[in-house]
Write a protein that holds these residues in place. Structure first.
Motif, PDB file in Angstrom:
ATOM      1  N   ALA A  59     -43.434  -1.718   2.828  1.00 33.01           N
ATOM      2  CA  ALA A  59     -44.318  -0.549   2.759  1.00 33.01           C
ATOM      3  C   ALA A  59     -43.429   0.680   2.692  1.00 33.01           C
ATOM      4  O   ALA A  59     -42.885   1.125   3.711  1.00 33.01           O
ATOM      5  CB  ALA A  59     -45.241  -0.514   3.974  1.00 33.01           C
ATOM      6  N   ALA A  60     -43.208   1.239   1.490  1.00 34.39           N
ATOM      7  CA  ALA A  60     -42.215   2.295   1.285  1.00 34.39           C
ATOM      8  C   ALA A  60     -42.636   3.631   1.881  1.00 34.39           C
ATOM      9  O   ALA A  60     -41.795   4.421   2.322  1.00 34.39           O
ATOM     10  CB  ALA A  60     -41.921   2.456  -0.203  1.00 34.39           C
ATOM     11  N   GLU A  65     -37.221   4.874  -3.416  1.00 35.40           N
ATOM     12  CA  GLU A  65     -35.835   4.690  -3.834  1.00 35.40           C
ATOM     13  C   GLU A  65     -35.084   3.805  -2.839  1.00 35.40           C
ATOM     14  O   GLU A  65     -34.320   2.913  -3.223  1.00 35.40           O
ATOM     15  CB  GLU A  65     -35.140   6.049  -3.964  1.00 35.40           C
ATOM     16  N   ILE A  66     -35.304   4.053  -1.549  1.00 33.11           N
ATOM     17  CA  ILE A  66     -34.652   3.227  -0.524  1.00 33.11           C
ATOM     18  C   ILE A  66     -35.170   1.794  -0.600  1.00 33.11           C
ATOM     19  O   ILE A  66     -34.392   0.832  -0.503  1.00 33.11           O
ATOM     20  CB  ILE A  66     -34.898   3.817   0.876  1.00 33.11           C
ATOM     21  N   GLU A  71     -34.236  -3.999  -2.160  1.00 28.49           N
ATOM     22  CA  GLU A  71     -34.588  -5.142  -2.989  1.00 28.49           C
ATOM     23  C   GLU A  71     -33.451  -5.528  -3.930  1.00 28.49           C
ATOM     24  O   GLU A  71     -33.143  -6.712  -4.098  1.00 28.49           O
ATOM     25  CB  GLU A  71     -35.854  -4.832  -3.786  1.00 28.49           C
ATOM     26  N   ASP A  72     -32.813  -4.530  -4.544  1.00 22.78           N
ATOM     27  CA  ASP A  72     -31.715  -4.806  -5.479  1.00 22.78           C
ATOM     28  C   ASP A  72     -30.535  -5.460  -4.759  1.00 22.78           C
ATOM     29  O   ASP A  72     -29.904  -6.378  -5.290  1.00 22.78           O
ATOM     30  CB  ASP A  72     -31.257  -3.505  -6.157  1.00 22.78           C
ATOM     31  N   LEU A 108     -41.529  -4.858   6.018  1.00 18.23           N
ATOM     32  CA  LEU A 108     -40.754  -3.694   6.433  1.00 18.23           C
ATOM     33  C   LEU A 108     -41.577  -2.438   6.218  1.00 18.23           C
ATOM     34  O   LEU A 108     -42.262  -2.295   5.199  1.00 18.23           O
ATOM     35  CB  LEU A 108     -39.463  -3.576   5.611  1.00 18.23           C
ATOM     36  N   THR A 109     -41.501  -1.524   7.160  1.00 23.09           N
ATOM     37  CA  THR A 109     -42.092  -0.198   6.979  1.00 23.09           C
ATOM     38  C   THR A 109     -40.969   0.831   6.992  1.00 23.09           C
ATOM     39  O   THR A 109     -40.090   0.795   7.848  1.00 23.09           O
ATOM     40  CB  THR A 109     -43.097   0.132   8.099  1.00 23.09           C
ATOM     41  N   ILE A 110     -40.977   1.715   6.001  1.00 26.22           N
ATOM     42  CA  ILE A 110     -39.960   2.767   5.883  1.00 26.22           C
ATOM     43  C   ILE A 110     -40.679   4.100   5.985  1.00 26.22           C
ATOM     44  O   ILE A 110     -41.565   4.401   5.170  1.00 26.22           O
ATOM     45  CB  ILE A 110     -39.201   2.669   4.549  1.00 26.22           C
ATOM     46  N   ALA A 111     -40.316   4.900   6.965  1.00 22.54           N
ATOM     47  CA  ALA A 111     -41.001   6.179   7.183  1.00 22.54           C
ATOM     48  C   ALA A 111     -39.989   7.228   7.608  1.00 22.54           C
ATOM     49  O   ALA A 111     -39.036   6.919   8.344  1.00 22.54           O
ATOM     50  CB  ALA A 111     -42.086   6.028   8.247  1.00 22.54           C
TER      51      ALA A 111
END
Length: 431
Positions: A59-60, A65-66, A71-72, A108-111
Motif C-alpha cells: 500500500a504505497a 517511487e519507493i 519491487e525492482d 507493506l504500508t508506506i506512509a
C-alpha cells in the motif's frame, strides 16, 4: 578359520531371526518414516497459516517511487519467489479486506513520517509477525530504497548496491597469513564448513555412538545369557573361547550393518517421494560436494572404534553370571561412549580447541573427535596417522586382554569376580 565362520554365521542368523530384532528394526524404520513425513502431515491438517504462498501486498499511499524500488530490488534477487500485489486505499479495514480476498501472506504500508528522513514502513499480517524468509528479503530492499531516497540520485545504482551489500568477514590463522601454514585442499577460503561436511560428520558421529551402545550391549547380553543358562559349558567343548568371542563380535557387527542398511534405505525411499524432494530442495544441499575423504576417514575410525568397544563389551559380559547384573557391569563402557559422543558433538563449532586435540589421540574418544577435526577443522596428516596408530595399538592390546578375560570369565560362576581373582585365574592360561 572354518569354526570362526560358523560362529559368525550362527550369531548373525540367530540375531536376525529373533522377534526383538525384527520388531525393533521395523519400529525404528516406522518412526523414521513418520519423522520425515511429519512436516507434510502437519501441513495437511493445519494448512498454511500464513497463507498466500509468497505473495505480499504493498500500500504505497502516494509513495509509489519507493514501492517500485522495493519491487525492482526484490525481483532482481536470484532465486526470488516473492511476488507483490498493489493495494489501493488508505483505510486499514479496506486494506485488510483486500489482503484476505487475495489470500496474501501480508502487506507493506508506506506512509510519510513527520520529522523522519524516510517514510515509515510497516508490515501487516494475520499474526502480526514477519516470516523469516520475507524479513531476509525485505530488509536489504528497504535499505536500498532508503539510500536512494536520501541521496536523491547522487549515487549510481552500482554504488547503492555496494553500500547495501553486507560485508563478508573471512577468517585466517597466523601461519596462513604469514604464508607458513598448510593450505586446505579446498583453497584459502577453506571450504570445510559447507553443509555436506557438517551433515557427514554429524551422521558418522551419531552412527558410531548408537552402534557402540546398541551392538555392544547386544554382545554382552548374548555372552551373559549363554553363561547364565549353562549353554557356555556345551559350547566350550566344541569351539574355543577366543573363536566364540571374535565370532560374536564380527557377527553382531554384521547385524548392525544390516540394520543401518535398512534405515538408510528407508530414509532414501522416503526422501525420493515428490513432496519430500521439494522440502529437501529447500535446504539447498549439493550432494556433488559430498566430502569423500571425510567419509572414508570416518568409516575407518567408525569400524576401528566399534571393534575396540565391542571387544571390551564381550569381556565384561563374560565375567557376569546373571543378566540382572549386566547393566551395572557395562556402566563404565557406557560412560566412555557417552563422553566420546558429547565431547565431539558439543565441540563441532570449535574443533581446534585443546580438549578436541587431546581427545583425538585418546583411543576411546578419537573415533568421534577425529572425525569432527577432519571434517570441520584444520588437521595435519601426521595427526591422523598417529591417532590411527594409537587406536590400532589399543585394539590389539585390549583384544589380547579381553581374550584372556573372556577365556577365564566364561567358566567363572557366582558373584562377579574381583580384579585380583581375575588376575589369578588368567595366570593359568597362555594365549
Amino acid at each position: 578359520m572354518n569354526r570362526l565362520g560358523t560362529v559368525i554365521g550362527f550369531t548373525f542368523k540367530n540375531k536376525v531371526r529373533t522377534k526383538s530384532f525384527v520388531i525393533t528394526t521395523l519400529l525404528l524404520a516406522l518412526l523414521i518414516t513418520i519423522g520425515i513425513h511429519l512436516p507434510f502431515i502437519i501441513q495437511m491438517f493445519v494448512g498454511d497459516d500464513e497463507g498466500g504462498d509468497n505473495r505480499i501486498g504493498i500500500a504505497a499511499n502516494g509513495q509509489t517511487e519507493i514501492a517500485q524500488q522495493i519491487e525492482d530490488y526484490v525481483s532482481a534477487l536470484p532465486g526470488n519467489e516473492i511476488q507483490f500485489a498493489d493495494l489501493e486505499g488508505g483505510d486499514a479495514a479496506a486494506l485488510n479486506k483486500q489482503a484476505k480476498d487475495q489470500d496474501l501472506k501480508g502487506y507493506l504500508t508506506i506512509a510519510p513520517s513527520e520529522g523522519a528522513a524516510f517514510p515509515a514502513v510497516e508490515y501487516v499480517s494475520e499474526n502480526g509477525s514477519v516470516p523469516a524468509d520475507v524479513q531476509a528479503v525485505l530488509q536489504p530492499a528497504l535499505e536500498s530504497a532508503k539510500t536512494r531516497f536520501i541521496t536523491e540520485g547522487a549515487l549510481s545504482d552500482e554504488q547503492i548496491r555496494q553500500l547495501t551489500t553486507p560485508v563478508q568477514l573471512s577468517t585466517v590463522s597466523y601461519d596462513q597469513l604469514a604464508g607458513t601454514g598448510e593450505q586446505n585442499a579446498d583453497g584459502p577460503e577453506g571450504d570445510k564448513f559447507n553443509p555436506m561436511n557438517f551433515i557427514t560428520v554429524y551422521v558418522l558421529m551419531t552412527l558410531f555412538f548408537f552402534s557402540a551402545m546398541l551392538t555392544g550391549n547386544m554382545i554382552a547380553s548374548e555372552v551373559t545369557s549363554e553363561k547364565s543358562s549353562r549353554v557356555m559349558e556345551i559350547l566350550i567343548t566344541s569351539v574355543s573361547p577366543l573363536t566364540q568371542m571374535f565370532g560374536k563380535v564380527i557377527g553382531v557387527f554384521l547385524v548392525g550393518l544390516l540394520q543401518i542398511g535398512v534405515f538408510g534405505l528407508t530414509i532414501a525411499i522416503n526422501l525420493m517421494l515428490p513432496y519430500n524432494r521439494e522440502v529437501l530442495a529447500g535446504f539447498d544441499l549439493d550432494f556433488s560436494q559430498m566430502p569423500f575423504d571425510v567419509l572414508a576417514y570416518g568409516l575407518v575410525f567408525y569400524v576401528l572404534g566399534y571393534f575396540l568397544y565391542a571387544l571390551l563389551y564381550a569381556a565384561v559380559g563374560s565375567i557376569v553370571s546373571r543378566t540382572e547384573d549386566l547393566g551395572q557391569a557395562v556402566t563404565p563402557l557406557t560412560m566412555l561412549s557417552l563422553a566420546a559422543f558429547y565431547i565431539g558433538i558439543f565441540s563441532l563449532n570449535n574443533t581446534d580447541s585443546l580438549l578436541m586435540k587431546i581427545s583425538s589421540f585418546v583411543p576411546f574418544t578419537s573415533p568421534t573427535t577425529m572425525i569432527a577435526r577432519i571434517g570441520l577443522g584444520e588437521i595435519a596428516f601426521w595427526e591422523i596417522a598417529v591417532s590411527l596408530a594409537l587406536l590400532l595399538a589399543s585394539i590389539f592390546f585390549f583384544g589380547w586382554l579381553s581374550a584372556k578375560i573372556y577365556r577365564t570369565g566364561v567358566l567363572m560362576y557366582g558373584k562377579r569376580p574381583s580384579m585380583k581373582e581375575l588376575r589369578k585365574a588368567m595366570k593359568a592360561y597362555k594365549i
